[in-house]
Design a protein around this motif. Structure first.
Motif, PDB file in Angstrom:
ATOM      1  N   GLY A   1      21.912  -3.015   8.795  1.00  0.00           N
ATOM      2  CA  GLY A   1      21.315  -1.823   8.207  1.00  0.00           C
ATOM      3  C   GLY A   1      19.802  -1.948   8.130  1.00  0.00           C
ATOM      4  N   TYR A   2      19.236  -1.255   7.145  1.00  0.00           N
ATOM      5  CA  TYR A   2      17.789  -1.186   7.009  1.00  0.00           C
ATOM      6  C   TYR A   2      17.368  -1.522   5.585  1.00  0.00           C
ATOM      7  CZ  TYR A   2      17.913   1.239  11.478  1.00  0.00           C
ATOM      8  OH  TYR A   2      18.117   1.550  12.790  1.00  0.00           O
ATOM      9  N   ASP A   3      16.151  -2.023   5.459  1.00  0.00           N
ATOM     10  CA  ASP A   3      15.523  -2.215   4.155  1.00  0.00           C
ATOM     11  C   ASP A   3      14.343  -1.262   4.071  1.00  0.00           C
ATOM     12  OD1 ASP A   3      17.134  -4.339   3.130  1.00  0.00           O
ATOM     13  OD2 ASP A   3      16.118  -5.693   4.510  1.00  0.00           O
ATOM     14  N   VAL A   4      14.144  -0.702   2.896  1.00  0.00           N
ATOM     15  CA  VAL A   4      13.047   0.238   2.663  1.00  0.00           C
ATOM     16  C   VAL A   4      12.023  -0.443   1.766  1.00  0.00           C
ATOM     17  CG1 VAL A   4      12.424   2.484   1.711  1.00  0.00           C
ATOM     18  CG2 VAL A   4      14.605   2.207   2.896  1.00  0.00           C
ATOM     19  N   GLN A   5      10.753  -0.390   2.183  1.00  0.00           N
ATOM     20  CA  GLN A   5       9.669  -1.009   1.416  1.00  0.00           C
ATOM     21  C   GLN A   5       8.541  -0.003   1.217  1.00  0.00           C
ATOM     22  OE1 GLN A   5       8.315  -4.493   3.516  1.00  0.00           O
ATOM     23  NE2 GLN A   5      10.343  -5.416   3.559  1.00  0.00           N
ATOM     24  N   HIS A   6       7.888  -0.121   0.080  1.00  0.00           N
ATOM     25  CA  HIS A   6       6.709   0.678  -0.233  1.00  0.00           C
ATOM     26  C   HIS A   6       5.530  -0.294  -0.351  1.00  0.00           C
ATOM     27  CE1 HIS A   6       8.824   4.497  -1.291  1.00  0.00           C
ATOM     28  NE2 HIS A   6       9.825   3.638  -1.349  1.00  0.00           N
ATOM     29  N   PRO A   7       4.780  -0.490   0.726  1.00  0.00           N
ATOM     30  CA  PRO A   7       3.705  -1.489   0.686  1.00  0.00           C
ATOM     31  C   PRO A   7       2.560  -1.062  -0.234  1.00  0.00           C
ATOM     32  CG  PRO A   7       3.580  -0.232   2.723  1.00  0.00           C
ATOM     33  CD  PRO A   7       4.845   0.199   2.013  1.00  0.00           C
TER      34      PRO A   7
ATOM     35  N   MET B   1       9.411   8.578  -5.344  1.00  0.00           N
ATOM     36  CA  MET B   1       7.992   8.382  -5.139  1.00  0.00           C
ATOM     37  C   MET B   1       7.458   7.464  -6.224  1.00  0.00           C
ATOM     38  SD  MET B   1       7.218  12.179  -3.848  1.00  0.00           S
ATOM     39  CE  MET B   1       8.810  12.726  -4.405  1.00  0.00           C
ATOM     40  N   ARG B   2       7.030   6.336  -5.792  1.00  0.00           N
ATOM     41  CA  ARG B   2       6.627   5.257  -6.672  1.00  0.00           C
ATOM     42  C   ARG B   2       5.377   5.568  -7.494  1.00  0.00           C
ATOM     43  NH1 ARG B   2       2.957   1.676  -6.499  1.00  0.00           N
ATOM     44  NH2 ARG B   2       2.180   2.171  -4.443  1.00  0.00           N
ATOM     45  N   LYS B   3       4.424   6.275  -6.922  1.00  0.00           N
ATOM     46  CA  LYS B   3       3.144   6.469  -7.609  1.00  0.00           C
ATOM     47  C   LYS B   3       3.242   7.370  -8.836  1.00  0.00           C
ATOM     48  CE  LYS B   3       0.376   5.235  -3.656  1.00  0.00           C
ATOM     49  NZ  LYS B   3      -0.648   5.632  -2.683  1.00  0.00           N
ATOM     50  N   ALA B   4       4.175   8.298  -8.847  1.00  0.00           N
ATOM     51  CA  ALA B   4       4.350   9.159 -10.025  1.00  0.00           C
ATOM     52  C   ALA B   4       4.762   8.325 -11.231  1.00  0.00           C
ATOM     53  CB  ALA B   4       5.376  10.251  -9.734  1.00  0.00           C
ATOM     54  N   ASP B   5       5.698   7.423 -11.035  1.00  0.00           N
ATOM     55  CA  ASP B   5       6.123   6.543 -12.127  1.00  0.00           C
ATOM     56  C   ASP B   5       5.012   5.566 -12.509  1.00  0.00           C
ATOM     57  OD1 ASP B   5       8.121   5.567 -13.976  1.00  0.00           O
ATOM     58  OD2 ASP B   5       8.245   3.800 -12.678  1.00  0.00           O
ATOM     59  N   SER B   6       4.274   5.099 -11.514  1.00  0.00           N
ATOM     60  CA  SER B   6       3.185   4.154 -11.764  1.00  0.00           C
ATOM     61  C   SER B   6       2.107   4.756 -12.666  1.00  0.00           C
ATOM     62  CB  SER B   6       2.576   3.708 -10.431  1.00  0.00           C
ATOM     63  OG  SER B   6       1.395   2.976 -10.628  1.00  0.00           O
ATOM     64  N   ILE B   7       1.693   5.993 -12.381  1.00  0.00           N
ATOM     65  CA  ILE B   7       0.634   6.590 -13.205  1.00  0.00           C
ATOM     66  C   ILE B   7       1.148   6.893 -14.609  1.00  0.00           C
ATOM     67  CG2 ILE B   7       0.910   9.024 -12.591  1.00  0.00           C
ATOM     68  CD1 ILE B   7      -2.240   9.072 -12.450  1.00  0.00           C
TER      69      ILE B   7
ATOM     70  N   GLU C   1      -8.152   3.209  -8.115  1.00  0.00           N
ATOM     71  CA  GLU C   1      -8.706   2.034  -7.449  1.00  0.00           C
ATOM     72  C   GLU C   1      -7.603   1.089  -6.989  1.00  0.00           C
ATOM     73  OE1 GLU C   1     -12.789  -0.191  -8.215  1.00  0.00           O
ATOM     74  OE2 GLU C   1     -11.342  -0.478  -9.836  1.00  0.00           O
ATOM     75  N   LYS C   2      -6.509   1.052  -7.740  1.00  0.00           N
ATOM     76  CA  LYS C   2      -5.373   0.202  -7.382  1.00  0.00           C
ATOM     77  C   LYS C   2      -4.391   0.904  -6.454  1.00  0.00           C
ATOM     78  CE  LYS C   2      -3.325  -2.128 -10.462  1.00  0.00           C
ATOM     79  NZ  LYS C   2      -2.650  -2.816 -11.528  1.00  0.00           N
ATOM     80  N   GLU C   3      -4.102   2.164  -6.721  1.00  0.00           N
ATOM     81  CA  GLU C   3      -2.990   2.848  -6.064  1.00  0.00           C
ATOM     82  C   GLU C   3      -3.372   3.756  -4.889  1.00  0.00           C
ATOM     83  OE1 GLU C   3       0.100   2.349  -6.390  1.00  0.00           O
ATOM     84  OE2 GLU C   3       0.341   1.387  -8.325  1.00  0.00           O
ATOM     85  N   GLN C   4      -4.604   4.239  -4.833  1.00  0.00           N
ATOM     86  CA  GLN C   4      -5.031   5.098  -3.721  1.00  0.00           C
ATOM     87  C   GLN C   4      -6.542   4.952  -3.540  1.00  0.00           C
ATOM     88  OE1 GLN C   4      -2.413   7.519  -2.389  1.00  0.00           O
ATOM     89  NE2 GLN C   4      -3.731   7.197  -0.626  1.00  0.00           N
ATOM     90  N   PRO C   5      -7.006   3.733  -3.231  1.00  0.00           N
ATOM     91  CA  PRO C   5      -8.450   3.465  -3.192  1.00  0.00           C
ATOM     92  C   PRO C   5      -9.199   4.279  -2.148  1.00  0.00           C
ATOM     93  CG  PRO C   5      -7.219   1.630  -2.253  1.00  0.00           C
ATOM     94  CD  PRO C   5      -6.213   2.552  -2.881  1.00  0.00           C
ATOM     95  N   GLN C   6      -8.521   4.798  -1.149  1.00  0.00           N
ATOM     96  CA  GLN C   6      -9.182   5.616  -0.148  1.00  0.00           C
ATOM     97  C   GLN C   6      -9.860   6.829  -0.774  1.00  0.00           C
ATOM     98  OE1 GLN C   6      -6.012   4.699  -0.293  1.00  0.00           O
ATOM     99  NE2 GLN C   6      -5.139   4.223   1.713  1.00  0.00           N
ATOM    100  N   LEU C   7      -9.292   7.341  -1.853  1.00  0.00           N
ATOM    101  CA  LEU C   7      -9.872   8.518  -2.504  1.00  0.00           C
ATOM    102  C   LEU C   7     -11.251   8.231  -3.086  1.00  0.00           C
ATOM    103  CD1 LEU C   7      -6.770  10.082  -4.288  1.00  0.00           C
ATOM    104  CD2 LEU C   7      -7.856  10.788  -2.138  1.00  0.00           C
TER     105      LEU C   7
ATOM    106  N   VAL D   1       6.102   4.530   3.623  1.00  0.00           N
ATOM    107  CA  VAL D   1       7.440   3.982   3.424  1.00  0.00           C
ATOM    108  C   VAL D   1       7.844   3.292   4.724  1.00  0.00           C
ATOM    109  CG1 VAL D   1       9.837   4.481   2.840  1.00  0.00           C
ATOM    110  CG2 VAL D   1       8.002   5.848   1.822  1.00  0.00           C
ATOM    111  N   LEU D   2       8.036   1.992   4.637  1.00  0.00           N
ATOM    112  CA  LEU D   2       8.478   1.224   5.801  1.00  0.00           C
ATOM    113  C   LEU D   2       9.990   1.124   5.786  1.00  0.00           C
ATOM    114  CD1 LEU D   2       5.898  -1.710   5.674  1.00  0.00           C
ATOM    115  CD2 LEU D   2       5.769   0.406   7.008  1.00  0.00           C
TER     116      LEU D   2
END
Length: 157
Positions: A122-128, A1-7, A73-79, A112-113
């Protein structure tokens, strides 16, 4: 989970005490879920409560809350667009003097795309990135990230 490391990186960069004492910052995920439906894609979403514990913090809670709001504001602006105007919750235990333990709870989602490769290998995984709602409020130009410039806080207490 990218956001945990980001914060974690964000708070360590903008709260000097956490640079000097990284052991005073704990981040973990509580109540995680995976949202997925059988469809033409393997994409899914993480939904979880991110817990941010800041231990033995000396000083004004504003020095924690403003960086978190800027991160949101950057990572979850919907909140920041919630009808109740409450993007996250917190608890604090007041210790000695102006020292406290602060626990912040933020309900997050991460899309997660899962995209098939064109060559069929195969597949590529992206976190937009999250959508930008910077122009969502007519006549409002203030931004929590305005408190920062060139990745440096513009003012510190």
């Amino acid at each position: 989970m990218r956001k945990a490391d980001s914060i974690r990186r964000w708070l360590a960069a903008y709260i000097p005490e956490l640079k000097d004492h990284p052991d005073r910052l704990q981040i973990y995920v509580e109540g995680g879920h995976v949202g997925a439906r059988k469809s033409r894609t393997l994409s899914f979403a993480y939904r979880y409560t991110l817990k941010v514990g800041i231990w033995e913090f000396a000083g004004d809670a504003d020095r924690v809350m403003v960086p978190i709001l800027a991160w949101l504001e950057k990572e979850q602006p919907q909140l920041l667009r919630r009808d109740d105007g409450e993007p996250f919750s917190f608890e604090a235990e007041l210790l000695d003097g102006d020292v406290s333990d602060i626990m912040i709870s933020i309900d997050l989602t991460e899309t997660v795309l899962v995209l098939p490769r064109g060559d069929g290998s195969g597949y590529d995984v992206q976190h937009p990135n999250e959508p930008d709602f910077g122009d969502a409020f007519a006549g409002v130009s203030a931004s929590f990230t305005d408190a920062f410039g060139n990745d440096e806080p513009l003012s510190q207490s």
